[in-house]
Design an enzyme around this catalytic site. Structure first.
Site, mmCIF file in Angstrom:
data_model
loop_
_atom_site.group_PDB
_atom_site.id
_atom_site.type_symbol
_atom_site.label_atom_id
_atom_site.label_comp_id
_atom_site.label_asym_id
_atom_site.label_seq_id
_atom_site.Cartn_x
_atom_site.Cartn_y
_atom_site.Cartn_z
ATOM 1 N N ARG A 167 9.804 5.775 -0.376
ATOM 2 C CA ARG A 167 9.766 4.333 -0.623
ATOM 3 C C ARG A 167 11.095 3.976 -1.254
ATOM 4 O O ARG A 167 11.419 4.466 -2.349
ATOM 5 C CB ARG A 167 8.609 3.983 -1.547
ATOM 6 C CG ARG A 167 8.765 2.611 -2.180
ATOM 7 C CD ARG A 167 7.516 2.134 -2.855
ATOM 8 N NE ARG A 167 6.507 1.814 -1.866
ATOM 9 C CZ ARG A 167 5.372 1.167 -2.132
ATOM 10 N NH1 ARG A 167 5.091 0.807 -3.366
ATOM 11 N NH2 ARG A 167 4.519 0.891 -1.170
ATOM 12 N N HIS A 173 7.164 -2.121 6.304
ATOM 13 C CA HIS A 173 6.104 -1.363 5.637
ATOM 14 C C HIS A 173 5.124 -0.873 6.710
ATOM 15 O O HIS A 173 3.979 -1.317 6.778
ATOM 16 C CB HIS A 173 5.403 -2.271 4.615
ATOM 17 C CG HIS A 173 4.587 -1.542 3.579
ATOM 18 N ND1 HIS A 173 4.480 -0.159 3.529
ATOM 19 C CD2 HIS A 173 3.822 -2.020 2.554
ATOM 20 C CE1 HIS A 173 3.695 0.177 2.516
ATOM 21 N NE2 HIS A 173 3.283 -0.924 1.912
ATOM 22 N N GLN A 212 1.462 0.467 5.997
ATOM 23 C CA GLN A 212 0.534 -0.600 5.617
ATOM 24 C C GLN A 212 -0.090 -1.253 6.846
ATOM 25 O O GLN A 212 -1.304 -1.452 6.915
ATOM 26 C CB GLN A 212 1.286 -1.654 4.790
ATOM 27 C CG GLN A 212 0.410 -2.816 4.370
ATOM 28 C CD GLN A 212 -0.641 -2.401 3.362
ATOM 29 O OE1 GLN A 212 -0.316 -1.824 2.335
ATOM 30 N NE2 GLN A 212 -1.903 -2.677 3.642
ATOM 31 N N ASP A 256 0.693 -12.006 1.076
ATOM 32 C CA ASP A 256 1.314 -10.984 0.230
ATOM 33 C C ASP A 256 2.018 -11.734 -0.903
ATOM 34 O O ASP A 256 2.144 -12.968 -0.861
ATOM 35 C CB ASP A 256 2.313 -10.162 1.078
ATOM 36 C CG ASP A 256 2.949 -8.996 0.313
ATOM 37 O OD1 ASP A 256 2.449 -8.638 -0.770
ATOM 38 O OD2 ASP A 256 3.961 -8.448 0.812
ATOM 39 N N CYS A 281 -2.143 -6.909 1.252
ATOM 40 C CA CYS A 281 -1.783 -5.487 1.138
ATOM 41 C C CYS A 281 -1.877 -4.981 -0.295
ATOM 42 O O CYS A 281 -1.955 -3.783 -0.512
ATOM 43 C CB CYS A 281 -0.389 -5.257 1.703
ATOM 44 S SG CYS A 281 0.881 -6.192 0.841
ATOM 45 N N ARG A 302 -5.286 2.976 3.967
ATOM 46 C CA ARG A 302 -3.945 3.555 3.830
ATOM 47 C C ARG A 302 -4.029 5.080 3.954
ATOM 48 O O ARG A 302 -3.240 5.705 4.663
ATOM 49 C CB ARG A 302 -3.348 3.171 2.465
ATOM 50 C CG ARG A 302 -2.964 1.710 2.333
ATOM 51 C CD ARG A 302 -1.822 1.340 3.260
ATOM 52 N NE ARG A 302 -0.655 2.159 3.025
ATOM 53 C CZ ARG A 302 0.235 1.997 2.038
ATOM 54 N NH1 ARG A 302 0.103 0.967 1.208
ATOM 55 N NH2 ARG A 302 1.271 2.810 1.891
HETATM 56 N N1 CP Z 1 0.249 -1.902 -0.565
HETATM 57 C C1 CP Z 1 1.032 -0.995 -1.187
HETATM 58 O O1 CP Z 1 1.939 -0.394 -0.589
HETATM 59 O O2 CP Z 1 0.714 -0.771 -2.496
HETATM 60 P P1 CP Z 1 1.561 0.063 -3.580
HETATM 61 O O3 CP Z 1 2.836 -0.687 -3.787
HETATM 62 O O4 CP Z 1 0.697 0.130 -4.787
HETATM 63 O O5 CP Z 1 1.833 1.431 -2.997
HETATM 64 N N1 NVA Z 2 6.082 -7.167 -0.052
HETATM 65 C C1 NVA Z 2 5.637 -6.341 -1.154
HETATM 66 C C2 NVA Z 2 4.652 -5.315 -0.659
HETATM 67 C C3 NVA Z 2 4.114 -4.395 -1.717
HETATM 68 C C4 NVA Z 2 3.202 -3.344 -1.181
HETATM 69 C C5 NVA Z 2 6.827 -5.683 -1.807
HETATM 70 O O1 NVA Z 2 7.725 -5.239 -1.077
HETATM 71 O O2 NVA Z 2 6.886 -5.642 -3.035
#
Ligand code: CP
Ligand code: NVA
Length: 309
Positions: free
Chosen positions: A108, A135, A138, A227, A267, A295
């Site tokens: 990530r 993502h 997701q 989101d 999400c 997930r």
């Molecule tokens: N939806 C998601 O990716 O959650 P986290 O940021 O908690 O991993």
């Molecule tokens: N769009 C959000 C998604 C988190 C899972 C972010 O990037 O913070």
């Protein structure tokens, strides 16, 4: 001796529709197996997963770690301050080092370039656990959730309301493989990346509508999706964005416009009372926890695929 890499999972549309369909079906199969209490399916036995995080996480961290260990493997969590990718250590070196120790890397990161660099230099599969751009894990989980609730993904109307962010880009990746009706309503200036929209349209598979009118977007939707308005890395803009996103909150009146069968997805994590009201996210149409659970199952199937299992 360096192994030749089978595959990475960086964007949903790096794969053809049959392959993604196969991964989704496999996820549902392995989910049933896990739910039945069967512990004999241990394809990751003796394997190690490195989980590289440059940003916080609840779902991604726990679902990758528990998923990998449920199927027999061992996962190593690396917090942002451990690796300090790009400052303490070059991204390409992180890729080459982790490839010597582990069988698969999940990462990530902030800039999308970082996941591409990891992929370029790693000799083991790399799985994208979110970048500023997309993502994909997701939206694989989301597709499973839609299939479980509506018994199909094809022909469903997904209405996304809010920021045209990484989550939207992965919906567009999915829409370039599966025929859906995807509408995305954002305030002016917060639309998804134009090239990504164009590419998804050029695939000629889905009906894709980008608009600045949330009321129009949700009409007849099977799923209303939102989101956060300020993603990780944009949190200092949160106050400003609250003003600019006025009118884009998913509330009961917007859900009513979508129709009585419309389900709500997010999400997570959510800012309740900001992009969605407490009433909607905690209401009977909200399927956020089923969505979050998937997930784990989506990612198990993704890892089985890239590891060639
Ligand atoms: N939806 C998601 O990716 O959650 P986290 O940021 O908690 O991993
Ligand atoms: N769009 C959000 C998604 C988190 C899972 C972010 O990037 O913070």
């Amino acid at each position: 001796v360096e192994k030749t890499k089978v595959k990475d999972f960086l964007h949903i549309n790096d794969f053809d529709r049959d392959t993604i369909k196969k991964i989704l079906n496999r996820a549902i199969e392995v989910k049933e197996l896990i739910k039945s209490g069967d512990k004999t399916f241990q394809p990751f036995k003796g394997k190690t997963l490195a989980m590289v995080f440059a940003k916080p996480s609840l779902r991604t961290h726990v679902s990758f770690e528990t998923g990998f260990s449920l199927l027999g493997g061992h996962a190593v969590y690396l917090a942002p301050e451990d690796i300090q990718m790009g400052s303490r250590e070059e991204t390409r070196d992180v890729a080459r080092i982790l490839s010597r120790f582990t069988d698969i890397v999940m990462a990530r990161v902030f800039t999308h370039e970082d996941i591409l660099t990891l992929s370029k230099y790693a000799t083991v599969p790399v799985v994208n656990g979110l970048t500023d751009y997309n993502h994909p894990c997701q939206i694989m989980a989301d597709a499973i959730t839609v299939i479980e609730h509506l018994s199909r993904i094809e022909g469903t109307k997904i209405a996304y309301v809010g920021d045209g962010n990484n989550v939207v880009h992965s919906w567009l990746e999915l829409a370039s493989l599966f025929p859906i009706h995807f509408t995305c309503a954002t305030p002016k200036g917060f639309e998804p990346d134009a090239k990504t929209v164009e590419k998804a349209r050029q695939a000629g598979i889905s009906k894709i509508v980008i608009t600045n009118d949330p009321k129009e977007a949700v009409k007849g939707a099977d799923i209303v999706y939102t989101d956060v308005w300020a993603s990780m890395g944009q949190k200092e803009e949160a106050q400003k964005r609250r003003l600019m996103f006025k009118g884009f909150q998913v509330d009961q009146s917007l859900m009513d416009l979508a129709g009585s069968n419309a389900l709500f997805m997010h999400c997570l994590p959510a800012e309740k009372g900001v992009e969605v009201t407490e009433e909607v996210i905690e209401g009977p149409k909200s399927i956020i926890f089923a969505q979050a659970e998937n997930r784990l199952h989506a990612q198990n199937a993704i890892m089985l695929h890239v590891l060639g299992e």
